[in-house]
Each structure stands twice: as C-alpha cells, then as structure tokens.
Design a protein around this motif. Structure first.
Motif, PDB file in Angstrom:
ATOM      1  N   ALA A 100      -9.638 -54.702  62.112  1.00 10.07           N
ATOM      2  CA  ALA A 100     -10.756 -53.467  62.455  1.00 10.07           C
ATOM      3  C   ALA A 100     -10.720 -52.647  61.010  1.00 10.07           C
ATOM      4  O   ALA A 100     -11.676 -52.180  60.784  1.00 10.07           O
ATOM      5  CB  ALA A 100     -10.388 -53.043  63.839  1.00 10.07           C
ATOM      6  N   ARG A 101      -9.112 -52.461  61.165  1.00 10.97           N
ATOM      7  CA  ARG A 101      -9.146 -51.229  60.328  1.00 10.97           C
ATOM      8  C   ARG A 101      -9.991 -51.653  58.043  1.00 10.97           C
ATOM      9  O   ARG A 101      -9.510 -49.913  57.785  1.00 10.97           O
ATOM     10  CB  ARG A 101      -7.701 -49.803  59.847  1.00 10.97           C
ATOM     11  CG  ARG A 101      -6.710 -51.521  59.011  1.00 10.97           C
ATOM     12  CD  ARG A 101      -5.952 -51.417  59.910  1.00 10.97           C
ATOM     13  NE  ARG A 101      -4.630 -52.551  59.999  1.00 10.97           N
ATOM     14  CZ  ARG A 101      -3.330 -52.783  59.911  1.00 10.97           C
ATOM     15  NH1 ARG A 101      -3.063 -51.315  59.198  1.00 10.97           N
ATOM     16  NH2 ARG A 101      -2.352 -53.285  59.017  1.00 10.97           N
ATOM     17  N   PHE A 103     -12.347 -52.692  57.744  1.00  9.82           N
ATOM     18  CA  PHE A 103     -14.248 -52.962  57.902  1.00  9.82           C
ATOM     19  C   PHE A 103     -14.515 -51.534  58.427  1.00  9.82           C
ATOM     20  O   PHE A 103     -15.761 -51.953  59.170  1.00  9.82           O
ATOM     21  CB  PHE A 103     -13.862 -54.661  58.726  1.00  9.82           C
ATOM     22  CG  PHE A 103     -14.048 -55.842  58.100  1.00  9.82           C
ATOM     23  CD1 PHE A 103     -15.091 -56.183  57.823  1.00  9.82           C
ATOM     24  CD2 PHE A 103     -12.487 -56.029  58.228  1.00  9.82           C
ATOM     25  CE1 PHE A 103     -14.862 -57.225  56.364  1.00  9.82           C
ATOM     26  CE2 PHE A 103     -12.527 -57.383  57.833  1.00  9.82           C
ATOM     27  CZ  PHE A 103     -13.612 -58.289  56.354  1.00  9.82           C
ATOM     28  N   GLY A 104     -13.808 -50.829  57.888  1.00 13.55           N
ATOM     29  CA  GLY A 104     -14.215 -49.236  58.488  1.00 13.55           C
ATOM     30  C   GLY A 104     -15.486 -49.231  57.184  1.00 13.55           C
ATOM     31  O   GLY A 104     -15.339 -49.893  56.570  1.00 13.55           O
ATOM     32  N   THR A 106     -18.345 -50.801  58.697  1.00 14.95           N
ATOM     33  CA  THR A 106     -19.147 -51.916  58.637  1.00 14.95           C
ATOM     34  C   THR A 106     -19.474 -51.511  60.336  1.00 14.95           C
ATOM     35  O   THR A 106     -18.464 -51.446  61.270  1.00 14.95           O
ATOM     36  CB  THR A 106     -18.138 -53.560  59.014  1.00 14.95           C
ATOM     37  OG1 THR A 106     -17.587 -53.060  56.846  1.00 14.95           O
ATOM     38  CG2 THR A 106     -19.116 -54.296  58.856  1.00 14.95           C
ATOM     39  N   SER A 107     -20.926 -51.969  60.379  1.00 14.52           N
ATOM     40  CA  SER A 107     -21.506 -51.591  61.435  1.00 14.52           C
ATOM     41  C   SER A 107     -21.017 -52.532  63.276  1.00 14.52           C
ATOM     42  O   SER A 107     -20.597 -53.951  62.293  1.00 14.52           O
ATOM     43  CB  SER A 107     -23.060 -51.959  61.549  1.00 14.52           C
ATOM     44  OG  SER A 107     -23.413 -53.430  61.147  1.00 14.52           O
ATOM     45  N   ARG A 108     -21.162 -52.695  64.159  1.00 11.37           N
ATOM     46  CA  ARG A 108     -20.762 -53.396  65.289  1.00 11.37           C
ATOM     47  C   ARG A 108     -21.441 -54.921  64.945  1.00 11.37           C
ATOM     48  O   ARG A 108     -20.380 -55.461  65.422  1.00 11.37           O
ATOM     49  CB  ARG A 108     -21.038 -52.722  66.612  1.00 11.37           C
ATOM     50  CG  ARG A 108     -19.956 -51.905  67.067  1.00 11.37           C
ATOM     51  CD  ARG A 108     -20.378 -50.373  67.884  1.00 11.37           C
ATOM     52  NE  ARG A 108     -19.576 -49.626  67.960  1.00 11.37           N
ATOM     53  CZ  ARG A 108     -18.394 -49.265  68.862  1.00 11.37           C
ATOM     54  NH1 ARG A 108     -18.504 -50.683  69.554  1.00 11.37           N
ATOM     55  NH2 ARG A 108     -17.667 -48.448  69.244  1.00 11.37           N
ATOM     56  N   ARG A 111     -19.560 -55.943  61.706  1.00 10.91           N
ATOM     57  CA  ARG A 111     -18.342 -57.519  62.781  1.00 10.91           C
ATOM     58  C   ARG A 111     -18.750 -58.299  64.210  1.00 10.91           C
ATOM     59  O   ARG A 111     -17.922 -58.834  63.845  1.00 10.91           O
ATOM     60  CB  ARG A 111     -17.729 -56.159  63.719  1.00 10.91           C
ATOM     61  CG  ARG A 111     -17.357 -54.639  62.532  1.00 10.91           C
ATOM     62  CD  ARG A 111     -16.603 -53.571  63.403  1.00 10.91           C
ATOM     63  NE  ARG A 111     -16.043 -53.838  62.183  1.00 10.91           N
ATOM     64  CZ  ARG A 111     -14.493 -52.252  62.299  1.00 10.91           C
ATOM     65  NH1 ARG A 111     -14.054 -52.454  63.274  1.00 10.91           N
ATOM     66  NH2 ARG A 111     -14.303 -51.247  61.470  1.00 10.91           N
TER      67      ARG A 111
ATOM     68  N   VAL B  23     -13.977 -55.939  67.667  1.00  4.44           N
ATOM     69  CA  VAL B  23     -15.738 -55.160  67.683  1.00  4.44           C
ATOM     70  C   VAL B  23     -15.751 -53.460  68.419  1.00  4.44           C
ATOM     71  O   VAL B  23     -15.511 -52.217  68.415  1.00  4.44           O
ATOM     72  CB  VAL B  23     -16.925 -55.212  68.032  1.00  4.44           C
ATOM     73  CG1 VAL B  23     -18.283 -54.290  68.610  1.00  4.44           C
ATOM     74  CG2 VAL B  23     -16.899 -56.782  67.142  1.00  4.44           C
ATOM     75  N   ALA B  26     -13.891 -50.250  66.145  1.00  8.48           N
ATOM     76  CA  ALA B  26     -14.920 -50.051  64.854  1.00  8.48           C
ATOM     77  C   ALA B  26     -14.993 -48.561  66.103  1.00  8.48           C
ATOM     78  O   ALA B  26     -15.075 -47.774  66.445  1.00  8.48           O
ATOM     79  CB  ALA B  26     -16.527 -51.005  65.473  1.00  8.48           C
ATOM     80  N   GLY B  27     -14.294 -47.878  64.613  1.00  7.67           N
ATOM     81  CA  GLY B  27     -15.163 -46.337  64.135  1.00  7.67           C
ATOM     82  C   GLY B  27     -14.431 -45.839  65.656  1.00  7.67           C
ATOM     83  O   GLY B  27     -14.513 -44.140  66.024  1.00  7.67           O
TER      84      GLY B  27
END
Lengths: 238, 100
Positions: A100-101, A103-104, A106-108, A111, B23, B26-27
């Motif tokens: 996950a980190r 791919f900062g 990158t949109s949901r 992903r 997912v 994410a963020g």
C-alpha cells in the motif's frame, strides 16, 4: 518543452513496465512446469475441463488452484475446498498491506484493478524494486502491470497447453526447481538486515513445524508470527 | 454446477483478500507497529514459500539446498536475480544427475 517532458514521462513509464517484466521473468520460469501440470491434471481428471481452466485467471493463484482441483476431483465437500483455497491465499492480504505505501498517489479504483494480479511473484518483484528504485506513481503502476502481464501470459498459456496437449516437460529438465532457486536469489536482496534474516528463518521454521498441524493455514500464520519479530510494539512510538 | 460455485467462491474470496488491505489502507496513516511488520513481509513470505517447497519436494531437497545457497551468494555478489538462476539451475541438475 511540454512535448519533451511528455515524451520523457512516456518513455520512463515504458521503461518501468519493461523493468517489471525483467524483474519477474526469473520467477516465471518455474511457473511453466507448474501450469503444465495443473492443466494436465485437469485433463486427466473427471472434472469439467473449461470451468477449471477459467480458474487460471479467475483465481490466479497456483497453489490454491492446485488444491482446489485435487480436492474437487477427490470429491471433498465444497465448503472445505473453498476454505482451504482461501487459507492458502490469505497471505495476499499481508502483501496488499505491505504494498500500500509504495502506491501512494494511486487511486482506489486503480488499486482495485491492480489487486487482481497480486501474487507471490508480482509482490516480491515490486518489493525488490521499491527497495532500490525511486519511481513516480505512474511508473510504479507500469512496473506492476508489466510484471503481471508477463506472469499472466506464462501462467494462463502453460495451463492451456497442459490442458489441451496433456503435455509435461521431459523429466530430465526439472524446471520446477527454479522456484526455490529464484526465492534464494530474492532472499539475498530482501534479507539485508539481521531482523530480516531472523524473520525469514522463523517464518520457514513455522511452516516446517506447523504444516502437519495447521496444513494450508501455515503460510499465513508463519508470515503473521515472523513479522512480529523485532517490530515496534503496539502503542509504542518509533 | 457445484464445481462452478466452488471456483467463483474462491475467485471472489481471493479477490477480497487481495483488495482488503491494498485498497483499505489507501491514503490512511498506518500505525508504526503495523508499518514495521509490513517492512519484513517480503523475507517472511520467502522463508515460508521456501519451507513449503521443501515439504512438498522432500526428494529434491538436498540438491536444491546446495544450489540455493550458491544462488544466494551469486545474487548477493551481483545484485542480479538472473545470476542466481544461472549459477543455481545447472548445479541442481548436475547434482540430481549425480544421484544426490
């Protein structure tokens, strides 16, 4: 000026995709005999061939698919088959968390699309690459797509050949050993700290000792247990 | 029909497993204790997969162990995964021929 920048970005993205293919190719060697064997096993069994072939891309995970084909053809209860396959694949959750980190930015949605092809090979190639190269989000995605495309073609292609031709490689050339050999090579770049070495050793030990007891759950239990070694404790600030 | 249901259930379940944290995180800030575990998922996975291979292929384990050690050294020296295969594969096959 804008055109130049655009061209540079495009070629950097293409380079990243090619790097993804190159990174995963050594691991893909071992998939050929595995894919052929699953295809040939489906062909030799009493199972309906094409539904089981679709699992090559619907499930996209070799060990789980192999367990599924084996268990279904032996007439095991469907619930047990599903649980076994999912236990084998549960390690992908840890891969996703770890990825996950990298791919900062990158949109949901992006992903969610990439997650389809999250397997041992694409994860390990990405982890190796993330440790040594700085990439933009677009380049990371391109790298992953390159790895996935190559692995996917080899995997689905070899299963198809195995299913149609019942083919297996001549036994004098055991390409399957490429799997542990490439894993040992990956370990060389992945285990560069004492902690990482300890984690790898403990994880292997848990699988060796735990498999007779917990069977297909051993992989994820090993990863969960081994990664806790030397980790920052819960509630403790690093 | 049951065969299809099994395949679809495994496909959907596996996808849910893959998406969950990739997912889901994410963020979001990841707590330090979890991040430090994610740091070593790679070596943990490699160790676990190697052990699973050994359990499934006991008869080829000795030559693979020798060649695996050579492959490890080759990759560490060169930083190149291809070097591991080039050094390790012919060695495994030779050792197997010799009856190890």
């Amino acid at each position: 000026m804008i055109a130049v920048a655009f061209t540079r970005t495009r070629s950097a993205t293409r380079d990243a995709a090619v790097a993804g293919v190159r990174a995963v190719a050594p691991m893909a060697v071992a998939l050929v005999p595995f894919g052929l064997a699953i295809g040939a096993t489906i062909a030799d069994s009493s199972l309906d061939p094409w539904p089981n072939w679709t699992a090559s891309f619907l499930v996209f995970a070799g060990s789980a698919q192999f367990a599924m084909v084996d268990m279904v053809s032996r007439g095991e209860a469907p619930v047990m088959v599903v649980l076994t396959a999912l236990l084998i694949n549960l390690r992908f959750a840890a891969y996703g968390g770890s990825m996950a980190r990298w791919f900062g930015g990158t949109s949901r949605r992006c992903r969610a699309a990439l997650a389809f092809t999250l397997v041992d090979q694409t994860y390990l190639a990405t982890a190796n690459d993330a440790a040594k190269s700085v990439r933009t989000p677009a380049e990371r995605v391109a790298f992953f797509v390159g790895s996935s495309t190559y692995i996917g073609l080899i995997w689905i292609g070899s299963q198809t050949v195995g299913l149609v031709a019942g083919a297996s490689l001549p036994s004098s050339l055991d390409l399957g050993v490429a799997a542990p050999i490439s894993l040992c090579g990956l370990l060389a770049s992945s285990a560069k700290t004492t902690r990482a070495v300890e984690v790898a050793v403990v994880s292997a030990a848990v699988v060796l000792l735990g498999s007779p007891l917990i069977g297909p759950g051993a992989l994820v239990v090993a990863i969960a247990a081994a990664t806790s070694i030397g980790s920052t404790k819960k509630g403790e600030e690093s | 029909m049951t065969n299809w249901m099994v395949i679809v259930a495994i496909a959907v379940g596996t996808y849910a497993i893959r998406v969950s944290m990739f997912v889901g995180l994410a963020g979001r800030p990841v707590p330090a204790w979890l991040a430090s575990r994610f740091d070593v998922v790679g070596p943990a996975a490699i160790g676990a997969l190697l052990a699973a291979y050994v359990l499934g292929h006991r008869h080829t384990a000795p030559p693979v162990a020798v060649a695996g050690a050579v492959a490890f050294v080759a990759a560490r020296r060169t930083g190149n995964l291809y070097a591991a295969l080039v050094a390790g594969l012919p060695l495994v096959w030779t050792l197997q021929r010799l009856g190890m």
